[in-house]
Design an enzyme around this catalytic site. Sequence first.
Site, PDB file in Angstrom:
ATOM      1  N   PHE B 228       0.815  -1.222   0.000  1.00 55.68           N
ATOM      2  CA  PHE B 228       0.000   0.000   0.000  1.00 55.68           C
ATOM      3  C   PHE B 228       0.845   1.266   0.000  1.00 55.68           C
ATOM      4  O   PHE B 228       0.398   2.320   0.461  1.00 55.68           O
ATOM      5  CB  PHE B 228      -0.978  -0.008   1.194  1.00 55.68           C
ATOM      6  CG  PHE B 228      -1.677  -1.329   1.371  1.00 55.68           C
ATOM      7  CD1 PHE B 228      -2.633  -1.740   0.450  1.00 55.68           C
ATOM      8  CD2 PHE B 228      -1.356  -2.177   2.414  1.00 55.68           C
ATOM      9  CE1 PHE B 228      -3.262  -2.969   0.582  1.00 55.68           C
ATOM     10  CE2 PHE B 228      -1.976  -3.412   2.552  1.00 55.68           C
ATOM     11  CZ  PHE B 228      -2.934  -3.798   1.636  1.00 55.68           C
ATOM     12  N   GLY B 455      -0.738  -7.768  -4.592  1.00 51.52           N
ATOM     13  CA  GLY B 455      -2.100  -8.188  -4.306  1.00 51.52           C
ATOM     14  C   GLY B 455      -3.129  -7.898  -5.390  1.00 51.52           C
ATOM     15  O   GLY B 455      -4.161  -8.566  -5.455  1.00 51.52           O
ATOM     16  N   THR B 598     -10.542  -9.700 -10.211  1.00 49.03           N
ATOM     17  CA  THR B 598      -9.506  -9.004  -9.434  1.00 49.03           C
ATOM     18  C   THR B 598      -9.789  -7.501  -9.389  1.00 49.03           C
ATOM     19  O   THR B 598      -9.446  -6.840  -8.406  1.00 49.03           O
ATOM     20  CB  THR B 598      -8.101  -9.259 -10.015  1.00 49.03           C
ATOM     21  OG1 THR B 598      -8.076  -8.850 -11.379  1.00 49.03           O
ATOM     22  CG2 THR B 598      -7.729 -10.730  -9.915  1.00 49.03           C
ATOM     23  N   LYS B 665      -7.153   2.313 -17.216  1.00 52.80           N
ATOM     24  CA  LYS B 665      -6.718   3.552 -16.566  1.00 52.80           C
ATOM     25  C   LYS B 665      -6.025   3.298 -15.218  1.00 52.80           C
ATOM     26  O   LYS B 665      -5.042   3.948 -14.895  1.00 52.80           O
ATOM     27  CB  LYS B 665      -7.909   4.498 -16.367  1.00 52.80           C
ATOM     28  CG  LYS B 665      -8.408   5.089 -17.685  1.00 52.80           C
ATOM     29  CD  LYS B 665      -9.079   6.437 -17.522  1.00 52.80           C
ATOM     30  CE  LYS B 665     -10.517   6.339 -17.065  1.00 52.80           C
ATOM     31  NZ  LYS B 665     -11.241   7.627 -17.234  1.00 52.80           N
ATOM     32  N   GLU B 669      -6.405   2.638  -6.404  1.00 48.80           N
ATOM     33  CA  GLU B 669      -6.606   3.660  -5.375  1.00 48.80           C
ATOM     34  C   GLU B 669      -7.900   4.444  -5.512  1.00 48.80           C
ATOM     35  O   GLU B 669      -8.440   4.942  -4.516  1.00 48.80           O
ATOM     36  CB  GLU B 669      -5.402   4.614  -5.382  1.00 48.80           C
ATOM     37  CG  GLU B 669      -4.182   3.909  -4.829  1.00 48.80           C
ATOM     38  CD  GLU B 669      -2.858   4.493  -5.290  1.00 48.80           C
ATOM     39  OE1 GLU B 669      -2.224   5.161  -4.498  1.00 48.80           O
ATOM     40  OE2 GLU B 669      -2.457   4.250  -6.451  1.00 48.80           O
TER      41      GLU B 669
END
Lengths: 330, 703, 213
Positions: B228, B455, B598, B665, B669
Site C-alpha cells: 500500500f 495483491g 480481481t 486507466k 486507489e
Amino acid sequence: MINFQYLRASSPKSAIDGVRTDLSAQFIAGGTNLIDLMKRGITAPPKLVDINNLPLRDIADEGKTIRIGALALNSTVADHSLILKKLPLLAQALNAGASAQIRNMATVGGNMMQRTRCPYFYDPSLPCNKRAPGSGCGAVAGINRMHAIFGLEPVPDQHVCIAVHPSDMCVALAALDATVEVWGPGGNRTIPFTGFHRLPGSNPQKDNTLQHGELITALRLPDNALATHSHYLKIRDRASYAFALISVAAALDLKGKTIQQARLAMGGVAHKPWRLTEAEQVLIGKPATEATFREAAQVAMRGARAFEHNTYKLKLAPAAIVEALTRAAG
Amino acid sequence: MSRVDGRLKVTGGATYAADNQLTGLVYGVLVTSTIAKGRIKAIDTQAARKAPGVLEIITYQNAPKVPGYEAKPTGQTRVDGQEFRVFYNDEILFNNQPVALVLADTFERANHAASLVTVQYAQAPHQTALRPNLTKGTKPKRADDYLRGQANAYTTAPVRVEQEYTTPINVHNPMEPHAATAVWQDANNVTVYNKTQAVRIAQQDIMKAFNLKEENVRVHSPFVGGAFGSSSRVWPQEMAAILGAKKVGRPVKVVLRRDQVFNMVGYRPESIQKVGIGASPDGKLVGITHEAYGLTSSYEQFAERIVDPSKSLYSCPNLNTTYKLVPLDLSTPCWTRGPGESSGSFALESAMDELAYALGMDPIALRLANFAENDPENQHPWTSNQLRACYERGATQFNWARRTPAPGSMRDGDWLVGLGMSAGIYKAGRSPATARATLLADGSLLVQSATADVGPGTYTIMTQIAADVMSMDPAHVRFELGDSALPPAPGQFGSHTTTSVGSAVYDVCLSLRQKVLELASGQAITTRDGYVELLRQKGMPQLSVTKESKSGSEEKTHSGKSFCANFVEVWVHPVTGQVRVVKVVSALDVGKVINAKTARSQVLGSVVWGLGMALMEEGQIDHRFGRYVNKDLADYHLPVFADVPDIDVILIDQPDTILDPIGAKGIGEIGMIGFAAAVANAVYHATGKRIRNLPITPDKLMA
Amino acid sequence: MQHNEPDRNNNAGQEARRDFLKQSTLLTALSLTPSVVVQAAEKHLDEKAAAYFEQVTLKLTINGKPYTLSVEPRVTLLDLLRERLNLTGTKKGCDYGQCGACTVHIDGRRTLSCLTFAVMHEGQAVTTIEGLAEAGPQGKLHPVQEAFIRHDGFQCGYCTPGQIMSAIGCLREDRANSPDEIREYMSGNICRCGAYNNIVDAIAEVKKGGQKV
C-alpha cells in the site's frame, strides 16, 4: 524473552508446590495474555508451571449452583448448553471478547488473570506504576481515552493508576454473584467475585487478591431467575475484536413489568469489573421503564470522574446502562 | 478468470520475504531508541554478547561503512532531503529508531540478546505535534502553490462554506511485517530477498548505498504480503540485513516487529486543512480555496498530492491551493494508498456536502452542476471521463431517490439512518516499462518484467493480456515478476501497473506475434503444437522479443484521470454513538477492465481502507514522549469482517482509447478517494452532527 | 515415519542436560533445589553456561507426521513451524494474537500459533495450511481452498493461510449459518487487502455445499 524453566504439572498440588517455592514462578494455562506480556518484556518469569493437564475443565450443574472448572475454555463455556440456558449473560459476554481462536485457547481462570491493556503498561519505555512501581502513570496526563472513570481515590503520583480491567467475561461474572474457588499453599478458600479484582490503591501493580502460589480451580455461579431478561452490551471502536470503551452486563427478574431483582455491572470503567449495587437497589420494585433505567444510571454514575480524553464516558456510560437495561427488559 | 497464483496462495506455497530459509541463516533483531531526539551517550552490548548464540552486534560504532551515506544529497531522489542512515552515527532523529542489530543463530536467542542491550541517551527537546508547530510550516520544494482566476474568490460568493478538516496519521499495516534476508556471495555481490513494490528501485538504492554495479545487486520479491505504498523505497530492515550479512558472512534475516512497522516504513501523515468553497444560489461554484498542512521528518520532505483533487474534480473558475509541510521529530512519512488524494478529498468532499446543505441542493445535483468537461487545472481534454455514468448508475443501484435530505429524518427501528455520497478523482498515467516475451520449445510462452504483485493480481492480468494477444490458452502462459534481473518496470504504485506494464506486455506480444508470422511466412499460428513445430522447423530453441513501451504525445495534450462515485448508508445508534456502515455502492470509471474478479477485489479493498480511515484508524502519539501509544493491531484498529457490509461494485468498463493501447486507466486507489467523506456525509445525514476530524469514533458522536 | 530435526546446536553438555530434564519435567522433583546452573540462568548471570540445559524434548504430530524435537521452552509454536521445520505457510502477522495470520488447528481446534509455546502441545496434533491439500502440484485441494480461489478470497495472500484455517474452524463450529454469523466468527482474522466479502462468500458456499471440512 528469557529461556525460562518449563514444568508440566500433573496435579493441582504439584502445580502449587511448583510455584509456591519460587516467588517469580507463574502458572501458565492458555497463555494468550501471559505469552504476549513475555514477548514484550513486561513480565519475565524464570519458571512456568503448565497447568493444562490438570482435571479442572468440567462444567457441572450442582443444583443451586453451576460450577465451571478454571481450565474450561472460553469457547467451551460460551457454547455449553447449561450456560446458554441458565447463564446466557455469561455466554454473551464471553462471545463479545477476543476472537474465536483466542476463546479456543483462553481459560476461564486465565481470563480472570488478564492484565490491563493500557498502552503505557504495555511499553516498557514509558512510565507506568503498575509495571514499574514508582515510575508514574503515563496515562493520567497522556492519552487516556480508554481509561477509568470509577474507583479513582486520590493517591500520591507514585501510586496513580487509571487503567481498566479488560475482560468482558469478568463483567458478567461480577454481575452474576460468582464466587472463585482457590487452592493454595495455605489451604483452600472461596473469594466472592467482586472481591477478586481490586482497585489500585497504593499497590497498582497488584490486579487481584490472590496470594502467590494460589491456583484458581473453579468458579461457582448461583442459579438465578435472571436468565430470561439479560443483556451484555459492548461499545467499542469497531464491530468486533476490540476492547470495550464501555460495556454493561444487565440482568433483570421481572414480574409483569415490575423489577424483582436486578444485576448490573460495567466494564471499561475501572481497575476492576465495576458492580453497580446501588443502581440495582434503585431498580428493585420499580416498573421496567426508561425513566427507571435513567434513574438507576444516574445513581450508577455517582463518583465518576474523567480525564482529558475520556470525558465522553461520563455521557456514554449512563447511556449504555439505559440501553443495556432496555434490551434486557425487552 | 481466477488468479494464476491462487493455488500457491491457498496452500501456503507462496514465498514472502521472511519465508526464505537459507542455509546458515542468521537472525537479526533490531534494538530501537526510546527517545525521539538526542544522542546516544553509550551503548552497552557486553551482556548481549555473552548471551548464547550471539554472533555479532552492530551499532553505529562498528557498522560496516556505507559509501552512499557519505554522498551529498543529489536532489534526484524521490523524496527530497537526506535519507535516514541506519547505524550511521549517534544521532537520534525519531522514537523507536534502530540503534543496534543483534545477530544470533536462532530467533529466540537474537530476541533475548536484543533485550540485554542497554543504551544511554542525551535527550534533546523534541517536537512531534503538528498543530502547535504550524508556524514552522514551509512550502515543500517539490509542490507549488496553485492559482487560477482570483484567489479566495469563494469569500465573494452568496453561499459559502469555510471549515477546517483534519485527518490523523494512518499506518499502512500490511499483514506481512516488513522483512529482508540478505546474503553476500562475495565482497561485491549481494542478493536481497525483501518485501518491495519495486525490485528495480530497491536494486538502485542498494547499488547507490554500497557503490555497486547493477550486476552485483540482485533483489527478489516474488510475493508481497500487502504494501500500500510502504514498500516503495529501501528501509532500515533491508539495510540492517545487508550490513549484518556483510559483518557475519552469512545470510541474515531481519523482520520488523509490528510496533516497528509503525514508524520505520512510512505512514500517511496527519493533515490539517482549510477549505473555503462558494457558489451562486443555483449551485454554480464561484471559488474554492484549499490550504493544507502536512508533516514530515526533520531530514526529508515528503510531499503529498493533498490538494490535487480540488484542482481538477469540479469546474470552478477561481481556485487557489497552498500546501505547507511542518518538519517534526518523526520518521519520514511515505506514500499511502491514495497518497494525499485520500486526505485532501475528505476535506473537499465534506465541504461539498456542507455546501449542498447550505444551498438546499441535492449533493449529486450540485456535483453535476459543476461537472468539468475538460480538466480545469490545465484545460486539457480528458483521455476519457465516465463520471456522469458513475453518478447515475451508482445512484440507481443505491436507490438514492429514497433519501429524505433533512438530517435525522430517516430511521430503521432504534437506529438513525444516513445516506451520503461523494466523488473521487485520481491520476491515470503510465511510465516506461519493458517486457520480454519468449516462446519456448514446448510451445508455451514466458513473459517477464520486473514489476510486482502486492495483491492486485498482476500475475494474472499480465498472463491474460499476453494470452489474449497471442491467442493462447492462459494455462500455457507464465508471467514472471519480482526479480531485479528481469526487464525494467516501474514500481507497483500510483495505480499504473496495468497501464505501464500491461502496455509493455501487450506491445511485446504484438511484436512476438509479428515475428512468428514472419517466420511462418504469413501463416497464423494459433495452437501450442503449431508453435512447437515452427520452432523445431527453424531449429530455434526459443524465440524471444524484448520491448520497451511508453506514452507518446497524449501525455502533453490530454489529462488522464480515473473517477468514482461513492454511496454509503450508515446506521448510527442514537444512544451509544456506534456507527455501522450497512451498504456501499462504488461506481467507478477505470477504463477497460482486464479481469472482472480481481478488479472488483481492488475496489472492495479500497472501500475497506476508506471505511477504516473514516471510522477507526488513527496513529496516536503521546507528544510528551514523541512515541506512538497504539503501536499494535489491538490498539490501532483496522476494519475486521464484522465492520464490512455488502459492497456493490459498478465498473463502467469503457476503454480509454487515448491513454494506452489496452484501454485501462488504473484501479488500485480510486475507490478510496472521497470515501471517508461519503461516510462522514452519511453520518451527518443520520445525526445532524458534522464530524470534521477523522476518525468518526463513538466518543465524537457522544460529544 | 519419524522426522527428527538434526540438532544444530552444540552437543556439549548433553549428559548434564538430560539429567536436568529428568528433574525438571517431573514435578515430584520440584522440592529439590534447582541446580546451580538453573539458578544462574534465572539470574541471567552466565547464559552461555546455562544454554546447554535449555532444551526439552517434545513429541507432537504435524500434518499427520510424528516429530520428536528438542526445543527451548520459549519457542512459540509459530516459530517452531516456520523457523525450525520450514513450514512457512503459517504466517506471522503481528506476533501478539491480534491478527489471526498464524492460525493453525491443534487437535482440530483453530488456535493462534503465535500465542502458545510449542512445549505446551506435547502429544497433540497440529494441522497447518500445508496439511490440507493432497500432496503434489496437482493434488486435490480442500473445499475451502477451492472456494477461496473461486471467490477471489484474497489479494496479497499473506493472511490467507490463517483465513483458511480459521474458516474451516468456523464451519466445524457451526458458526457459518449466515453472512453476519460468519463475519462475527471470522473477525479474529484481519485482511488488510479487504477481501472480507469474498471470503464470506467462499465460506457460505462451502457451508451450502455441505462438504466435509
